[in-house]
Motif scaffolding. Structure first.
Motif, PDB file in Angstrom:
ATOM      1  N   SER A 201      42.366  50.239  44.984  1.00 52.34           N
ATOM      2  CA  SER A 201      41.009  50.158  44.409  1.00 52.34           C
ATOM      3  C   SER A 201      40.457  48.744  44.526  1.00 52.34           C
ATOM      4  O   SER A 201      39.238  48.563  44.643  1.00 52.34           O
ATOM      5  N   SER A 202      41.341  47.730  44.505  1.00 53.09           N
ATOM      6  CA  SER A 202      40.891  46.344  44.684  1.00 53.09           C
ATOM      7  C   SER A 202      40.297  46.143  46.070  1.00 53.09           C
ATOM      8  O   SER A 202      39.292  45.445  46.230  1.00 53.09           O
ATOM      9  N   VAL A 203      40.921  46.755  47.073  1.00 49.31           N
ATOM     10  CA  VAL A 203      40.383  46.685  48.440  1.00 49.31           C
ATOM     11  C   VAL A 203      39.032  47.370  48.509  1.00 49.31           C
ATOM     12  O   VAL A 203      38.065  46.842  49.076  1.00 49.31           O
ATOM     13  N   VAL A 204      38.932  48.579  47.924  1.00 42.15           N
ATOM     14  CA  VAL A 204      37.685  49.339  47.956  1.00 42.15           C
ATOM     15  C   VAL A 204      36.563  48.576  47.255  1.00 42.15           C
ATOM     16  O   VAL A 204      35.445  48.457  47.785  1.00 42.15           O
ATOM     17  N   LYS A 205      36.838  48.020  46.080  1.00 43.23           N
ATOM     18  CA  LYS A 205      35.825  47.273  45.333  1.00 43.23           C
ATOM     19  C   LYS A 205      35.350  46.055  46.116  1.00 43.23           C
ATOM     20  O   LYS A 205      34.158  45.741  46.140  1.00 43.23           O
ATOM     21  N   TYR A 206      36.288  45.366  46.743  1.00 40.60           N
ATOM     22  CA  TYR A 206      35.927  44.179  47.518  1.00 40.60           C
ATOM     23  C   TYR A 206      35.051  44.554  48.705  1.00 40.60           C
ATOM     24  O   TYR A 206      34.061  43.889  49.003  1.00 40.60           O
ATOM     25  N   LYS A 207      35.402  45.653  49.381  1.00 38.66           N
ATOM     26  CA  LYS A 207      34.616  46.108  50.530  1.00 38.66           C
ATOM     27  C   LYS A 207      33.202  46.497  50.097  1.00 38.66           C
ATOM     28  O   LYS A 207      32.214  46.172  50.771  1.00 38.66           O
ATOM     29  N   VAL A 208      33.085  47.202  48.976  1.00 38.87           N
ATOM     30  CA  VAL A 208      31.778  47.614  48.462  1.00 38.87           C
ATOM     31  C   VAL A 208      30.953  46.390  48.094  1.00 38.87           C
ATOM     32  O   VAL A 208      29.756  46.291  48.391  1.00 38.87           O
ATOM     33  N   TYR A 209      31.608  45.414  47.445  1.00 39.06           N
ATOM     34  CA  TYR A 209      30.926  44.187  47.036  1.00 39.06           C
ATOM     35  C   TYR A 209      30.408  43.429  48.251  1.00 39.06           C
ATOM     36  O   TYR A 209      29.264  42.970  48.284  1.00 39.06           O
ATOM     37  N   GLN A 210      31.255  43.290  49.277  1.00 40.96           N
ATOM     38  CA  GLN A 210      30.856  42.576  50.488  1.00 40.96           C
ATOM     39  C   GLN A 210      29.719  43.296  51.203  1.00 40.96           C
ATOM     40  O   GLN A 210      28.822  42.657  51.758  1.00 40.96           O
ATOM     41  N   PHE A 211      29.751  44.611  51.178  1.00 37.37           N
ATOM     42  CA  PHE A 211      28.701  45.398  51.847  1.00 37.37           C
ATOM     43  C   PHE A 211      27.376  45.290  51.109  1.00 37.37           C
ATOM     44  O   PHE A 211      26.308  45.319  51.727  1.00 37.37           O
ATOM     45  N   SER A 212      27.448  45.137  49.778  1.00 40.15           N
ATOM     46  CA  SER A 212      26.211  45.128  48.982  1.00 40.15           C
ATOM     47  C   SER A 212      25.485  43.791  49.027  1.00 40.15           C
ATOM     48  O   SER A 212      24.285  43.726  48.758  1.00 40.15           O
ATOM     49  N   ILE A 213      26.170  42.717  49.360  1.00 40.57           N
ATOM     50  CA  ILE A 213      25.546  41.390  49.370  1.00 40.57           C
ATOM     51  C   ILE A 213      24.424  41.279  50.402  1.00 40.57           C
ATOM     52  O   ILE A 213      23.306  40.897  50.061  1.00 40.57           O
ATOM     53  N   PRO A 214      24.671  41.641  51.669  1.00 36.11           N
ATOM     54  CA  PRO A 214      23.583  41.564  52.649  1.00 36.11           C
ATOM     55  C   PRO A 214      22.400  42.448  52.289  1.00 36.11           C
ATOM     56  O   PRO A 214      21.263  42.080  52.491  1.00 36.11           O
ATOM     57  N   LYS A 215      22.686  43.607  51.728  1.00 33.83           N
ATOM     58  CA  LYS A 215      21.623  44.534  51.338  1.00 33.83           C
ATOM     59  C   LYS A 215      20.743  43.923  50.254  1.00 33.83           C
ATOM     60  O   LYS A 215      19.517  43.988  50.295  1.00 33.83           O
TER      61      LYS A 215
END
Length: 217
Positions: free
Chosen positions: A196-210
């Motif tokens: 879940s730490s990997v998933v949260k980090y990926k979601v966080y990184q994806f949301s920044i550019p947006k």
């Protein structure tokens, strides 16, 4: 996580059924099966998955306490695979008991000494890395630390108690289920937590550019 917990629960149920109807005849589905039983191999797989996820998390976040986690779970895997804790318990018990007195109580004393050494070493490393981590890392570190404490409670604490009741049938059966089942459930929870730490980090990184695109508009 549900899949992992369901498989864990199935192994526990099968263990109880074998104990009830098969009188603990050698079976690779027993929780405490000798050699490479299926539950034990499933545990090895979880260790390997955690080590892989932790290595990936270090690659993503560059948080150095993930290096400690990788080494820690590698140590758990080696210890379980080669049964080093029983070997160490045997060696330590020989320091206080003669061969004629050698029994499960002697092994329990050896296990107690071994457990104290491991716990002190673990706590020392945890304190050192906690002081070195940033404020951003501390919350995640504490969550992992608490899960590891539960894992060590079953893997060392209940295992130690089990040593003193090896020759008591019903008590030994109950402690086997608590010890092995507790280890299985907490290790499955650790797999889920790191994933879940990997998933949260990926979601966080994806949301920044947006978010940046919205602000520019």
């Amino acid at each position: 996580m549900r899949v992992l917990l369901i498989v864990d629960l199935l192994f526990i149920v099968i263990h109880i059924l074998i104990a009830k109807f098969n009188n603990f005849n050698p079976d690779s589905l027993l929780l405490d099966a000798k050699g490479f039983g299926y539950p034990e191999c499933f545990q090895y797989l979880k260790y390997l998955v955690i080590m892989g996820i932790v290595a990936y998390l270090f690659f993503l976040k560059k948080w150095y306490f993930y290096k400690l986690m990788f080494l820690l779970f590698a140590g758990f895997l080696v210890d379980d695979f080669f049964q080093l804790h029983y070997l160490a318990s045997s060696v330590l018990s020989n320091l206080f008991y003669s061969y004629s007195e050698y029994n499960y109580v002697a092994l329990g004393v050896g296990q107690l000494i071994y457990s104290l050494i491991i716990i002190l070493f673990f706590l020392s490393l945890a304190l050192l890395f906690y002081r070195l981590t940033s404020n951003q890392e501390k919350a995640e570190f504490l969550n992992i630390f608490m899960l590891l404490c539960f894992f060590l409670f079953f893997g060392l604490g209940v295992d130690l108690l089990h040593m003193f009741f090896k020759e008591h049938g019903s008590a030994s059966l109950l402690l086997t289920i608590i010890e092995e089942g507790g280890e299985m459930f907490t290790l499955s929870t650790l797999v889920w937590y790191f994933y879940s730490s990997v998933v949260k980090y990926k979601v966080y990184q994806f949301s920044i550019p947006k978010a940046n695109r919205v602000n520019k508009q």
